[in-house]
Design a protein around this motif. Sequence first.
Motif, mmCIF file in Angstrom:
data_model
loop_
_atom_site.group_PDB
_atom_site.id
_atom_site.type_symbol
_atom_site.label_atom_id
_atom_site.label_comp_id
_atom_site.label_asym_id
_atom_site.label_seq_id
_atom_site.Cartn_x
_atom_site.Cartn_y
_atom_site.Cartn_z
ATOM 1 N N ASN A 14 -20.704 19.988 27.128
ATOM 2 C CA ASN A 14 -21.210 20.988 27.430
ATOM 3 C C ASN A 14 -21.160 21.679 28.673
ATOM 4 N N ASN A 15 -21.174 22.877 28.561
ATOM 5 C CA ASN A 15 -20.901 23.736 29.894
ATOM 6 C C ASN A 15 -22.303 23.797 30.683
ATOM 7 N N PHE A 16 -22.238 24.150 31.986
ATOM 8 C CA PHE A 16 -23.156 24.253 32.674
ATOM 9 C C PHE A 16 -23.106 25.084 33.908
ATOM 10 N N ASP A 17 -24.057 25.908 34.437
ATOM 11 C CA ASP A 17 -23.953 26.223 35.696
ATOM 12 C C ASP A 17 -24.828 25.560 36.725
ATOM 13 N N TRP A 18 -24.585 25.291 38.042
ATOM 14 C CA TRP A 18 -25.183 24.410 38.924
ATOM 15 C C TRP A 18 -25.354 25.163 40.300
ATOM 16 N N THR A 19 -26.628 24.833 40.888
ATOM 17 C CA THR A 19 -26.745 25.023 42.163
ATOM 18 C C THR A 19 -27.610 24.082 42.816
ATOM 19 N N VAL A 20 -27.460 24.362 44.152
ATOM 20 C CA VAL A 20 -28.353 23.055 45.265
ATOM 21 C C VAL A 20 -29.071 24.077 45.902
ATOM 22 N N ARG A 21 -30.359 23.799 45.738
ATOM 23 C CA ARG A 21 -31.595 24.397 46.372
ATOM 24 C C ARG A 21 -32.550 23.461 46.947
ATOM 25 N N ASN A 22 -32.936 23.349 48.109
ATOM 26 C CA ASN A 22 -33.816 22.574 48.793
ATOM 27 C C ASN A 22 -33.466 21.119 48.578
ATOM 28 N N ASN A 23 -32.311 20.839 48.560
ATOM 29 C CA ASN A 23 -31.744 19.346 48.433
ATOM 30 C C ASN A 23 -31.885 18.873 47.150
ATOM 31 N N ARG A 24 -32.069 19.774 46.134
ATOM 32 C CA ARG A 24 -32.273 19.491 44.573
ATOM 33 C C ARG A 24 -31.055 20.116 43.830
ATOM 34 N N TYR A 54 -29.645 21.583 40.440
ATOM 35 C CA TYR A 54 -30.285 22.243 39.032
ATOM 36 C C TYR A 54 -28.775 22.423 38.314
ATOM 37 N N LEU A 55 -28.999 21.960 36.926
ATOM 38 C CA LEU A 55 -28.023 22.226 36.118
ATOM 39 C C LEU A 55 -28.480 22.720 35.034
ATOM 40 N N GLU A 56 -28.089 24.165 34.839
ATOM 41 C CA GLU A 56 -28.543 25.118 33.558
ATOM 42 C C GLU A 56 -27.338 24.972 32.566
ATOM 43 N N TYR A 57 -27.619 24.473 31.310
ATOM 44 C CA TYR A 57 -26.805 24.246 30.317
ATOM 45 C C TYR A 57 -26.536 25.666 29.296
ATOM 46 N N ASP A 58 -25.485 25.654 28.752
ATOM 47 C CA ASP A 58 -25.462 26.802 27.761
ATOM 48 C C ASP A 58 -26.258 27.056 26.786
ATOM 49 N N ASP A 59 -26.987 25.641 26.410
ATOM 50 C CA ASP A 59 -28.171 25.773 25.275
ATOM 51 C C ASP A 59 -29.200 26.026 25.811
ATOM 52 N N GLY A 60 -29.683 26.586 27.166
ATOM 53 C CA GLY A 60 -30.962 26.913 27.715
ATOM 54 C C GLY A 60 -31.397 26.016 28.535
ATOM 55 N N SER A 61 -31.405 24.821 28.386
ATOM 56 C CA SER A 61 -32.100 23.539 28.970
ATOM 57 C C SER A 61 -31.470 23.485 30.428
ATOM 58 N N ILE A 62 -32.282 23.119 31.171
ATOM 59 C CA ILE A 62 -32.199 22.736 32.656
ATOM 60 C C ILE A 62 -32.461 21.541 32.923
ATOM 61 N N ILE A 63 -31.616 20.878 33.823
ATOM 62 C CA ILE A 63 -31.929 19.692 34.175
ATOM 63 C C ILE A 63 -31.919 19.428 35.609
ATOM 64 N N ILE A 64 -32.732 18.748 36.102
ATOM 65 C CA ILE A 64 -32.850 18.511 37.735
ATOM 66 C C ILE A 64 -32.274 17.248 38.034
ATOM 67 N N ILE A 65 -31.425 16.970 38.864
ATOM 68 C CA ILE A 65 -30.840 15.804 39.412
ATOM 69 C C ILE A 65 -31.718 15.317 40.518
ATOM 70 N N ARG A 66 -32.305 14.201 40.486
ATOM 71 C CA ARG A 66 -33.256 13.593 41.472
ATOM 72 C C ARG A 66 -32.990 12.350 41.852
ATOM 73 N N ASP A 67 -33.662 11.863 42.976
ATOM 74 C CA ASP A 67 -33.547 10.719 43.435
ATOM 75 C C ASP A 67 -32.119 10.187 43.559
ATOM 76 N N TYR A 68 -31.139 10.953 43.795
ATOM 77 C CA TYR A 68 -29.631 10.779 43.700
ATOM 78 C C TYR A 68 -29.185 10.101 45.164
#
Length: 170
Positions: free
Chosen positions: A86-96, A98-112
């Motif tokens: 899976n390919n994704f775009d990622w960004t860090v905002r407000n210490n979170r 965010y991974l936005e995958y090619d299929d349109g789903s968005i994942i938040i990485i938390r409690d990392y």
Amino acid sequence: MKKICTFTLMLMVVMLAMTSCEPDSDADLAYDIEGVWQGSITGNYYSHRYRTSDFDTEMRFYRVDAYGGDGYEIDYNYRTNRYYTNNFDWTVRNNRIYLEYDDGSIIIIRDYDVYSMRGDLRFRGYFDDYDTGEELASFNLIKVLDPNKYYYNYTRGNAPADSVTTVTEK
């Protein structure tokens, strides 16, 4: 009175200078996670993305600007002997993260947690669905390639670590 005003003005200038030099934690985090990470993802039973499986995973974060970029995720399911990429775009905002995958789903990485252990940089935490807030999986990764580090190549001198070709056997 003039001395008090001068002192107050100098104090305000120093305080302003100190607050403007505070480190940018989002940019620092983006710098830290840039690179190639390998490890495991353990899926939640109800997850549409990580269905009830454990994966050997490789994630690559390419940094395009100070706060994010693009990348890919390769998941190997050892039970079914299949790869998922899976390919994704990622960004860090407000210490979170965010991974936005090619299929349109968005994942938040938390409690990392990004930490060093025995000389290796490690990254662990949880994937949540952006839309529902549902926990999808937990992950535990080790950084195996850091483009911000240099190694010595006897034929070319110092070169970025990205120029190293690595072969991983499974």
